[in-house]
Write a protein that holds these residues in place. Structure first.
Motif, PDB file in Angstrom:
ATOM      1  N   LYS A   1       0.841  -1.189   0.000  1.00 48.21           N
ATOM      2  CA  LYS A   1       0.000   0.000   0.000  1.00 48.21           C
ATOM      3  C   LYS A   1       0.874   1.236   0.000  1.00 48.21           C
ATOM      4  O   LYS A   1       1.995   1.237   0.498  1.00 48.21           O
TER       5      LYS A   1
ATOM      6  N   GLY B   1      -0.953   8.951   2.330  1.00 49.28           N
ATOM      7  CA  GLY B   1      -2.403   8.848   2.375  1.00 49.28           C
ATOM      8  C   GLY B   1      -3.093   9.856   1.495  1.00 49.28           C
ATOM      9  O   GLY B   1      -4.304   9.867   1.415  1.00 49.28           O
TER      10      GLY B   1
ATOM     11  N   GLU C   1      -9.075  10.308  -4.657  1.00 40.98           N
ATOM     12  CA  GLU C   1      -8.033   9.702  -3.848  1.00 40.98           C
ATOM     13  C   GLU C   1      -7.705   8.308  -4.382  1.00 40.98           C
ATOM     14  O   GLU C   1      -8.592   7.464  -4.531  1.00 40.98           O
TER      15      GLU C   1
ATOM     16  N   TYR D   1      -5.039   4.721  -1.483  1.00 40.72           N
ATOM     17  CA  TYR D   1      -5.303   3.450  -0.803  1.00 40.72           C
ATOM     18  C   TYR D   1      -5.034   2.251  -1.697  1.00 40.72           C
ATOM     19  O   TYR D   1      -5.071   1.114  -1.244  1.00 40.72           O
TER      20      TYR D   1
END
Length: 270
Positions: A8, A12, A20, A23
């Protein structure tokens, strides 16, 4: 970003436009961005060629670039407002250089279509990787193995061969058009490396870079159009053919803007 392609992202806040994607793992991010580049730049090229099928507009590639830069500035302003990214991080003198290079690469590329057919322009654009590699060595001090240069050259040859095999039109080589597309490639060799260096040094967002680079570029192009006397003739042609110029120009600019944002994200995470 994680160090492993299967892990990952450690950041963030990895965004593609306003979405976004942090993730996802780094491999998935790369795949999403790569597919996006193909989709949006194919649409970009389609509408660019479509606009220049209007014969009256062929001499006014710089006016199309002017319209394109205005749209990009508006899109960038909207995105910075949505993301609440209102504080400039990169110095204005760097943006002045970026704007000049951006004007060169996009303006000469658009203008070349007044003298070259689309397959010829694409053949030259396929060679973009080589000057970009040379630019990264000169501007950023990067080092590449001989195999990297060979791979880049083979990729360019393969793309050119693919274009020629698939095209129904023969390339048209006009000296003015060749000069213009070569100038665009020269600017391409510098712009990506200057952007990457500035992004890493000042941690600026993609939206900020697009907004300031293109907003300053609007004034560069306006000065050129007024000085060359092309502004009013091009404006009158666009008034007579609003859909083929401003309408297609909006879609052309929107797909290009999204494509540029995806490329900047690839540069940022590369």
């Amino acid at each position: 970003m994680g160090s492993s392609s299967g892990s990952k992202s450690s950041n963030g806040d990895v965004k593609l436009l306003c979405f976004e994607i942090g993730y996802f793992n780094t491999t998935t991010q790369f795949i999403i961005c790569s597919i996006g580049v193909f989709i949006f730049f194919i649409l970009y090229g389609y509408f660019q060629e479509l606009i220049f099928t209007l014969q009256d507009f062929k001499p006014y590639g710089w006016y199309l670039t002017f319209v394109q830069f205005i749209f990009y500035s508006i899109f960038g302003l909207i995105e910075t407002q949505i993301r609440n990214d209102r504080h400039r991080k990169i110095p204005l003198k760097t943006y002045a250089l970026l704007a000049l290079l951006t004007v060169g690469t996009m303006g000469f590329s658009n203008a070349s279509l007044g003298h070259l057919n689309y397959p010829t322009q694409v053949i030259f654009k396929c060679c973009k990787l080589i000057p970009v590699l040379v630019g990264s060595v000169l501007i950023q001090g990067k080092k590449y193995a001989p195999l990297d240069y060979f791979a880049a050259m083979m990729m360019c040859v393969g793309l050119i061969w693919f274009i020629l095999a698939d095209s129904k039109l023969s390339p048209i080589f006009d000296m003015i058009g060749l000069f213009q597309i070569s100038s665009a490639l020269f600017c391409d060799a510098a712009i990506g490396n200057v952007q990457e260096k500035a992004m890493k040094a000042h941690h600026a967002s993609n939206a900020e870079i697009v907004l300031y680079s293109y907003f300053i570029g609007v004034f560069y192009i306006l000065l050129y159009l007024l000085g060359s006397g092309d502004f009013l003739p091009a404006f009158n042609v666009c008034l007579e053919h609003k859909l083929e110029t401003y309408g297609y120009g909006f879609i052309f600019s929107l797909t290009g803007y999204i494509g540029i944002q995806i490329v900047l994200q690839l540069v940022r995470t590369g």
